[in-house]
Structures are given as structure tokens and as C-alpha cells.
Motif scaffolding. Structure first.
Motif, PDB file in Angstrom:
ATOM      1  N   THR A 120      31.708 -33.566  15.485  1.00  0.00           N
ATOM      2  CA  THR A 120      31.855 -34.968  15.821  1.00  0.00           C
ATOM      3  C   THR A 120      30.859 -35.272  16.941  1.00  0.00           C
ATOM      4  O   THR A 120      30.777 -34.520  17.899  1.00  0.00           O
TER       5      THR A 120
ATOM      6  N   PRO B 240      46.827 -40.222  15.975  1.00  0.00           N
ATOM      7  CA  PRO B 240      46.973 -40.225  17.432  1.00  0.00           C
ATOM      8  C   PRO B 240      46.856 -41.631  18.017  1.00  0.00           C
ATOM      9  O   PRO B 240      47.475 -41.946  19.020  1.00  0.00           O
TER      10      PRO B 240
ATOM     11  N   SER C  68      38.470 -38.245  22.323  1.00  0.00           N
ATOM     12  CA  SER C  68      38.323 -37.825  20.927  1.00  0.00           C
ATOM     13  C   SER C  68      39.705 -37.713  20.280  1.00  0.00           C
ATOM     14  O   SER C  68      40.721 -37.710  20.975  1.00  0.00           O
ATOM     15  N   GLY C  69      39.721 -37.594  18.959  1.00  0.00           N
ATOM     16  CA  GLY C  69      40.982 -37.496  18.228  1.00  0.00           C
ATOM     17  C   GLY C  69      41.857 -36.360  18.727  1.00  0.00           C
ATOM     18  O   GLY C  69      43.051 -36.526  18.953  1.00  0.00           O
ATOM     19  N   GLY C  70      41.246 -35.192  18.903  1.00  0.00           N
ATOM     20  CA  GLY C  70      42.003 -34.027  19.355  1.00  0.00           C
ATOM     21  C   GLY C  70      42.564 -34.228  20.756  1.00  0.00           C
ATOM     22  O   GLY C  70      43.696 -33.834  21.039  1.00  0.00           O
TER      23      GLY C  70
ATOM     24  N   GLN D  95      45.475 -36.583  20.597  1.00  0.00           N
ATOM     25  CA  GLN D  95      46.657 -35.929  20.061  1.00  0.00           C
ATOM     26  C   GLN D  95      47.310 -35.041  21.120  1.00  0.00           C
ATOM     27  O   GLN D  95      48.527 -34.952  21.196  1.00  0.00           O
TER      28      GLN D  95
ATOM     29  N   THR E 103      47.708 -32.568  12.685  1.00  0.00           N
ATOM     30  CA  THR E 103      46.306 -32.132  12.703  1.00  0.00           C
ATOM     31  C   THR E 103      45.497 -32.729  11.559  1.00  0.00           C
ATOM     32  O   THR E 103      44.297 -32.501  11.465  1.00  0.00           O
TER      33      THR E 103
ATOM     34  N   LEU F 259      42.209 -34.676  12.335  1.00  0.00           N
ATOM     35  CA  LEU F 259      41.331 -34.145  13.381  1.00  0.00           C
ATOM     36  C   LEU F 259      40.175 -33.328  12.811  1.00  0.00           C
ATOM     37  O   LEU F 259      40.262 -32.781  11.721  1.00  0.00           O
ATOM     38  N   ASP F 260      39.095 -33.232  13.589  1.00  0.00           N
ATOM     39  CA  ASP F 260      37.991 -32.362  13.187  1.00  0.00           C
ATOM     40  C   ASP F 260      38.357 -30.914  13.563  1.00  0.00           C
ATOM     41  O   ASP F 260      39.355 -30.685  14.249  1.00  0.00           O
TER      42      ASP F 260
ATOM     43  N   GLY G  21      39.169 -30.220  17.251  1.00  0.00           N
ATOM     44  CA  GLY G  21      40.400 -30.876  17.667  1.00  0.00           C
ATOM     45  C   GLY G  21      41.610 -30.164  17.090  1.00  0.00           C
ATOM     46  O   GLY G  21      42.620 -29.967  17.771  1.00  0.00           O
ATOM     47  N   ARG G  22      41.498 -29.742  15.836  1.00  0.00           N
ATOM     48  CA  ARG G  22      42.594 -29.032  15.171  1.00  0.00           C
ATOM     49  C   ARG G  22      42.908 -27.744  15.891  1.00  0.00           C
ATOM     50  O   ARG G  22      44.056 -27.403  16.139  1.00  0.00           O
TER      51      ARG G  22
ATOM     52  N   VAL H  34      44.706 -28.335  19.131  1.00  0.00           N
ATOM     53  CA  VAL H  34      46.086 -28.758  18.934  1.00  0.00           C
ATOM     54  C   VAL H  34      46.943 -27.588  18.442  1.00  0.00           C
ATOM     55  O   VAL H  34      48.053 -27.376  18.940  1.00  0.00           O
TER      56      VAL H  34
END
Lengths: 285, 287, 274
Positions: free
Chosen positions: A43, B99, B151-153, B156, B177, B180-181, B184-185, B188
Motif C-alpha cells: 500500500t 475499520p 492505514s487500514g491495519g 483496525q 482482517t 486489510l493488506d 496490516g493483516r 492485526v
């Protein structure tokens, strides 16, 4: 000549403000017809900016995008014609569905192209078939479909424009294994039937290994690696340095090598590994 | 006594024509305190409904049968008052898929404080809980950031911190998850495991990533509103046929070893992670 | 694009930024009232100086302040011109007389006063409120200032919560709008050409998905809030409670003193009075 050529392209977001970000920095790539090319990267590596340049949603601050050798920005007024030729499926495309029926939604792109009704109807059916969406679903409201079906309807909406280049940004994100599989099958069908250049952006090395022939690796707004699948995945150390890793089976082969068990270097999928290991055990018993 | 005890749970919702659509068709399940359980199932298998029922956040209870006990309290009984439901939600915290749609405040630390504020926790203690929760998820330095710039992660993990700050016994992750990328996964999943191993929380994680399920102590597979498999990951992932019929995949390593066994190669040992898989193959070769 | 949601807040560490938002709301109101109290040359002069001082104290770049004044420049010119032509001041010097137009010196004074008043009000609200206070601080400040109204069953907490959620989600929804617009452009939507009707029609494929997703978000957020034991303002505690400090009272004292001074000068100072 390549179908789509990106020539030394750079792009800066919010130029001239304190929030200035260089999203792409001197990127050059060639995309060929009749192939599935994968783009992978973290990302923020610039890959989403790059794909939005392919169809003229974002105009490069420097450099050129050539489609069949012609600069797509030569006449900015004709950019919408480029968008019909380079179809872009954005992330979570099901959120763009809006028509009363699935049929009408798939027809939205072709209608904007000014095609006649007979041709539109033909294309709607064809596209629905590519993605495996049964005819019984066409009269339904898109909002009554399941998550995976919605995704497929949205992808069909782009396929119905019959683009020569089909770009998909994370087409399988958030789907369960069955949903994921049907999406990739649909993409493969379209590629085979039309001979289009297909570009898939994904985070998953395993999906890349399974479906893509050429691979472009993006890192820090630049192209870090570019080439045939086998060649890219054999450079595992470089991929790991970027923080991307290799497909799980390739990783397994490396673990086995550490234990003194040597296997060929071109193992990327379960099929590859199965064949090689059976060989190792002296063939199937 | 089990922490969560579900007996013959059936649940249907009404469609537009008021016809009942069955989602859960008789689920019985016991989960002990401190367990790390993964629930697998394809979209629409009923796994999310099960999770939401555990927190009583489904509005329509018309077509409902069976019982759920949490920490010895029958939460399906008619005697449950609003305060009882409130107590239940203190015990079982939930983290959802998107999230963006679970953060309430415009500053990270105020979002984490949202739960404790609702519980009427005194101010000094909220401060302690917020600091502790942010530290647990590794987001202390972002305390004064705006969530929408993360970011997404990261978002979350803030959502997780918001639940930790409520000090629940059990945490449910409903496909947390999925959006998420990989980075991020990973963050988490590591946070989830830390909560189980170090904080002793009971963790129920709903996912369709096989490589996440493999890491749990116990895997439950739901298909068509019923539990079809329940056991240790190595046992579950040996059942390729049943998994595939439920619309699920095998982790790649498990898939490989099963195929090799089918070809008559004798392999013994764990099969789930690449490390285990390499070990198993090496052993077989040395013999 | 994202910055739109945060209005005009300009981050800095001036003393003005650090004052309690409740006090700033009160001071902002007092300052506006003072703008209306000014009546003569001296008080308007002082008002003008006070506005300049506010800009200096708050460390807001003059450029930014001018930009917000420019936005209403036409209204200012219009009211000023009206005052110049329509003020009838028999006792004052007739500066210009041409056919039916008579311009008196009083008209010029009044026009200048009105302009100073409007400019000062804009600077005052900007400095006390929007430039130096984040929207969320303003919301908190308003909630706590108005909390006595809860006794009268005014849903103060609910309004504040609505504001907070709106502020939280505006950037998310703006981002989503941009995404949907890009997606529809990729299918040949054209938002910038054609007649007004055509352009309005082109927005339908953006608005419908946007509404649907906003409702979905609202539903999911409600569930998440329920799970986090939200049940309205009853029995809620807060992590960050606003507390007045010494400097807040000093600031309030200064504003009150300023207002009182203006009132006194209105009475005792010589010169043209409105």
C-alpha cells in the motif's frame, strides 16, 4: 510494439503544498496483449496511482502513456474514448452499482459509448457469461445479489465495454475462497476470448503465481523489478528485502534447501511442488 | 463449566415477503475460557450471525430457538433486562470487518476512550485503560492522530484497543482482517494472538483466510448454518473433501501433503505451516 | 480535498489556540456584541486596532484572514455604497451634490464604520473560534456550555454526538465520493461537459451508490457503538474534561474590560457619532 507503454512517468500529489507526495517517480513499463500481467507492491508503493493513469483518470505530471503507440493525452478532449479502450475495475467495484437491474448496470458503460440497443444487449449477455453470472440474475436488483455476485456484476460492467486493456485493482479483496476463484476464472475467460492485455493488481504472491505470466514489482514509487514470473520469483531475496516475500510453495522449497533437499528453482504453485516432490521420492508409487 | 455454551441454536430472518430464511439450523457449541478458536465458513454460512447473537446485536429475534449461556448467564432468557445485556457486552467485545465504520471519534485516544466512557469509568481510570490499550496494540505514538489519516491495519488496531479498554473476558473478531493488506493483516493477527497468549483473553476469530485459521488452537467449520467440523487445525485440514464441499480451500501446505499422500508417499507429522511441512518432508526422505 | 472537513482551523501554538474552547465561545460572542456597541470615531478606531492585535496574538497569517474577508467583499462594498448615498445628514457638510445625489460627510463616516464593523466581526469570530479551535473542540465546548439545558430536556449530548460523528465521517465520505466518481468516469460518465440538466443527471450514478454506502456505514457504526455499550449520554464519563485555567479568566477579563471601555468612550469621547 507494446499495447500499452508507460514512458518515464512521474506524478506528484498536492504539488506546491506541505503535503506534497511523489506517488510515481520515473516509471516505465510495457504491457503486452494476450498476456496477464501482475502488479504487486505495498500500500502506498504507487501501484494504484499507476493503474489510474492507464485509462487517463490521472494525468502524469511528467512522461507519457502510449496506447498502440499514441499518446493518450495528445487530445485531452478525447480521453473518454481511451477509457472505453482501457477498462479499469477499481477496488471494491460493487460499491459503484446503481441501476435498478443488473442488466441495466452492466449496460451503463456501453450506453455511454453510444452503442445501439442490439449490440448493448449482446454485450450484456456476453459479459455476464464471462463472469459466470446466470441469466436469471440479470433482471434482479444488483442490491439483492450476494457479495461475490455483486463483484462479478461490477466487473461485467467493465467487460461489456470490451476493453483492449482490462485493468483490475485487487479484484478478489475480501472474498471467500469460492468467490475468489470464480472472479479469477472470469478474468481468464475474458483474456482468452478477447486476447486483451490484462493487468491484475494484487497483494497476494500466491494469486500472482497462479494467474500471471508477467510481473511488475512496485516499491517506493518506482518499478523495483519487472519480468517473467519465473524470473521474478527466483529473486526471492530481493522480494523479501522489499518486504513482499515469495509464494508459499517457493518459500517451502527454500526451507527444504536449508535442510539439504534440493528442488528445481521454478516452483511457485502447489501443482509445481507436487510434481517435483514426487520426482524426489522416485515417482508415484 | 464452559464460558460460552450454545445449545441447539436456530435462527431465521424474514425476507421481503415475510418468509423465514434459515441462517442457523441447530448449532451446539462449548467454548472454554482462554481458548483461541477460529470459525471458518463461506460467505452466508451463518458464521457472522452466530457472532452477533453472542452479543445480542441482531434486531429481529422472531425466529429464534435454543439457548446461549455466557459465563453462566442464559442470555436468551426472557428475563434479560437492558442492564443484563449491557453486562454481557462488557464481557464480550466485538471487532468488525470495516475499520472505518467502527471508529466514532476524531482523535485516536478519544475513540479508545469511547467504551470506558459509556461504562461510566472514572476519568483517571479511563486514562490508564486508554494508555494500556494503545500500548497493547502498539499504537501509543498515534494517540493524538486523526483516525482517517491512518492505514487500514492501524485503524483496525485502534478498533481493537477500543475493545481492550472495556476489559472484556472474550473478544470476537468478525472478519477483522478481510479488508486489510498483508502487512496490516500480519499486525492485526499478531495483536489477536498476543491478546490470547499474554492477556489470557478468550478469542473467537471469524475468517476465511486459511493461514489465519491454522494458527488457532481449535477450528470450527460452519456450512449452511450447521457445524460440520470442530477440532484441532491439523485434524480439520486433513478433511479436504468436506472443506471443499463447504466452499473452502486448504492451506497450500496441507493441500500439498494431502496430494502427496494420495500418491502413496508416506508422510507423518504436522502439515499446516511451511516450517512443519518442510520438517515432515525431510523426515520422510531421511527414512 | 481532505482538509475541507477541518474548516478553517490553522494549527499553531499561540496563546489563543490554548485557551479553553468554552471561554473562546463566550469571548467570541462578547466581542461581536462589542462590535455593535461602537458608535464614534475613537471607538471604531480602537475596534480596528483590537482586530489587528487579535491577528498578531493568534499568529494566524494575514493572508489567510484576508482570504476570508475577500469572500464577502461585495456585501461590504454594497452596504458601504448604500450608506454613502442614503445617509441624510443636514447638520453635516455637503461634500458633493449632483442632480438627486447628495453625499454628506456623515455618509462617508457611516460607510467606513460599517466596513470596520463587518471586518472586525469576521476577524473576531475567526480568531476566537474557527482559526484557533478545532471543530471537535468547538463541539465539546458547546456541549459543556449548554449542558445546563439538559435539565430542560434539550438533547445536548445527542447533538454533540451527531456533530462528532459527522466530523469523523466527512473525510471518509469525501474520499468515497472521489472513488465512486472515478469508477463511473472509467465507465464513461462525464461530469464536466454538457447542459446543466445533463450534468445533474450524470451525478445519479454517484449519488445512489453514495447514499447506499452511507446507510450501510450508519448501520454498521450503530452496531459497533451498541457493542461498545453506548446508550446515550446517561451515566457517561469523559476522558478529556475541559478545565478553565488562570489564563482563561485573564482573557475573559480583558475582553470584558475592552467592551466596558468602548461603552465609556461612546459616552465621553468627542467626534462624529453614528
Amino acid at each position: 510494439m507494446s499495447k500499452l507503454t508507460v514512458e518515464n512517468v512521474s506524478f506528484v500529489y498536492s504539488a506546491g503544498t506541505p503535503f506534497e507526495v511523489k506517488a510515481l517517480d520515473g516509471v516505465s513499463v510495457n504491457i503486452e496483449s494476450n498476456r496477464i500481467t501482475g502488479i504487486i507492491g505495498h500500500t502506498g508503493s504507487g501501484k494504484s496511482t499507476l493503474v489510474q493513469m492507464f485509462n487517463g483518470l490521472i494525468r502524469p505530471t511528467e512522461g507519457k502513456i502510449l496506447l498502440d503507440g499514441e499518446d493518450i493525452w495528445a487530445d485531452a478532449k478525447k480521453i473518454s474514448a481511451v477509457r472505453y479502450r482501457v477498462g479499469l475495475v477499481m477496488q471494491y467495484p460493487e460499491y459503484q452499482l446503481f441501476e435498478e437491474t443488473v442488466e441495466a448496470d452492466i449496460a451503463y458503460g456501453p450506453k455511454n459509448m453510444g452503442l445501439d440497443d442490439a449490440e448493448i444487449a449482446k454485450r450484456v449477455l456476453e459479459s455476464a457469461e464471462f463472469v459466470g453470472l446466470g441469466v436469471e440474475n440479470l433482471k434482479k436488483s444488483p442490491f439483492d445479489l450476494s457479495g461475490g455476485q455483486k463483484r462479478r456484476a461490477a466487473i461485467a460492467g467493465i467487460m461489456a465495454m470490451r476493453p483492449e486493456v482490462l485493468v483490475l485493482d485487487e479484484p478478489s479483496a475480501g472474498l471467500d475462497p469460492a468467490g475468489k476463484k470464480s472472479i479469477f476464472e472470469g478474468i481468464q475467460k475474458y483474456a482468452e476470448a478477447t486476447g486483451a492485455a490484462v493487468i491484475i493488481v494484487s497483494h497476494s504472491m500466491d494469486d500472482m503465481a497462479k494467474y500471471c505470466e508477467d510481473i511488475i514489482v512496485m516499491s517506493h514509487s518506482k518499478v523495483a523489478m519487472m519480468g517473467k514470473r519465473n524470473e521474478i520469483f527466483s529473486r526471492g531475496d530481493e522480494l523479501e528485502a522489499i518486504g513482499l516475500g515469495v509464494p508459499q510453495m517457493t518459500y517451502l522449497v527454500r526451507l527444504l534447501a536449508q535442510k539439504g533437499i534440493d528442488l528445481p528453482q521454478d516452483i511457485f504453485t502447489v501443482d509445481d511442488a507436487e510434481a517435483a516432490i514426487i520426482e524426489l521420492f522416485g515417482g508415484a508409487k | 463449566m464452559s464460558y460460552i455454551k450454545i445449545r441447539n441454536l436456530k435462527y431465521s430472518y424474514k425476507d421481503d415477503n415475510d418468509e423465514p430464511i434459515p441462517v442457523l439450523r441447530g448449532v451446539s457449541l462449548d467454548i472454554e475460557k482462554g481458548e483461541y478458536v477460529a470459525i471458518l465458513g463461506h460467505n452466508g454460512s451463518g458464521k457472522s450471525t452466530l457472532a452477533k447473537l453472542l452479543n445480542l446485536v441482531i434486531e429481529d429475534y422472531d425466529f429464534f430457538e435454543g439457548s446461549i449461556e455466557v459465563d453462566g448467564v442464559d442470555i436468551t432468557s426472557d428475563d434479560m433486562t437492558e442492564d443484563d445485556i449491557y453486562e454481557l457486552r462488557k464481557k464480550i467485545g466485538m471487532v468488525f470487518q470495516n475499520p472505518d465504520n467502527q471508529l466514532v471519534a476524531t482523535i485516536v485516544e478519544e475513540d479508545v476512550a469511547f467504551g470506558p466512557e459509556n461504562l461510566g469509568v472514572p476519568r483517571e481510570e479511563i486514562r490508564q485503560r486508554v494508555d494500556y490499550a494503545l500500548k497493547t496494540v502498539g499504537m501509543t505514538e498515534f494517540a493524538h492522530h486523526e483516525p482517517h489519516r491512518l492505514s487500514g491495519g492501524q485503524k483496525q488496531r485502534i478498533a481493537i484497543a477500543g475493545v481492550i479498554a472495556m476489559k472484556p473476558d472474550c473478544m470476537i473478531f468478525d472478519e477483522s482482517t478481510a479488508m486489510l493488506d498483508p502487512m496490516g493483516r500480519k499486525d492485526v493477527v499478531e495483536t489477536i494472538e498476543k491478546l490470547n497468549k499474554e492477556e489470557g483473553k478468550t478469542v473467537i476469530t471469524i475468517t476465511h483466510y486459511m493461514d489465519e485459521a491454522v494458527r488457532a488452537d481449535r477450528v470450527i467449520v460452519i456450512n449452511d448454518g450447521k457445524i460440520i467440523l470442530d477440532g484441532a487445525p491439523s485434524k480439520i485440514f486433513a478433511q479436504a473433501e468436506i472443506l471443499r464441499s463447504a466452499g473452502l480451500d486448504l492451506p497450500q501446505c496441507a493441500d500439498l501433503l494431502l496430494r502427496l499422500r494420495e500418491k502413496g508417499i508416506k508422510l507423518e507429522g504436522e502439515i499446516n505451516t511451511p516450517e512443519q511441512c518442510a520438517q515432515t518432508i525431510a523426515q520422510a526422505l531421511n527414512r | 480535498m481532505k482538509s475541507i472537513a477541518f474548516g478553517q482551523y490553522y494549527p499553531s501554538n499561540s496563546i489563543m489556540h490554548r485557551l479553553d474552547p468554552r471561554m473562546k465561545i463566550i469571548m467570541g460572542i462578547l466581542y461581536i456584541v462589542t462590535c455593535f456597541l461602537c458608535k464614534n470615531v475613537i471607538t471604531f478606531g480602537i475596534l480596528m486596532i483590537s482586530a489587528l492585535l487579535l491577528i498578531i496574538i493568534s499568529k494566524i497569517p494575514v493572508k489567510i484572514v484576508i482570504r476570508s474577508i475577500r469572500a464577502i467583499i461585495f456585501i461590504m462594498i454594497f452596504t458601504a455604497v448604500l450608506n454613502i448615498f442614503w445617509t441624510k445628514g443636514e447638520d453635516y457638510e455637503l461634500l458633493l451634490s449632483w442632480r438627486f445625489i447628495n453625499i454628506y460627510s456623515s455618509g462617508l463616516y457611516n460607510a467606513a464604520f460599517i466596513v470596520i464593523r463587518i471586518v472586525s466581526m469576521i476577524i473576531g469570530t475567526g480568531i476566537f473560534l474557527t482559526y484557533t479551535t478545532t471543530p471537535i473542540q468547538l463541539t465539546d465546548g458547546l456541549e459543556q456550555l449548554l449542558s445546563p439545558l439538559k435539565v430542560l430536556k434539550v438533547p445536548v449530548h445527542e447533538f454533540a454526538m451527531m456533530m462528532t460523528i459527522a466530523l469523523r465521517f466527512i473525510p471518509t465520505i469525501i474520499e468515497e465520493t472521489e472513488k465512486i466518481m472515478a469508477a463511473q468516469k472509467a465507465r464513461g460518465a462525464d461530469f464536466s461537459n454538457g447542459s446543466l440538466v445533463k450534468r445533474a443527471k450524470a451525478l445519479i450514478p454517484v449519488l445512489i451508490p453514495l447514499f447506499i454506502s452511507s446507510f450501510r456505514r450508519a448501520g454498521e457504526l450503530a452496531t459497533a457503538m451498541t457493542c461498545r455499550c453506548y446508550r446515550g449520554g446517561k451515566g457517561r464519563t469523559r476522558l478529556n474534561v475541559l478545565r478553565f485555567s488562570f489564563k482563561d479568566f485573564v482573557a475573559l477579563f480583558l475582553v470584558i474590560a475592552f467592551g466596558t471601555g468602548i461603552v465609556l468612550l461612546n459616552i465621553y469621547a468627542p467626534g462624529y457619532t453614528m
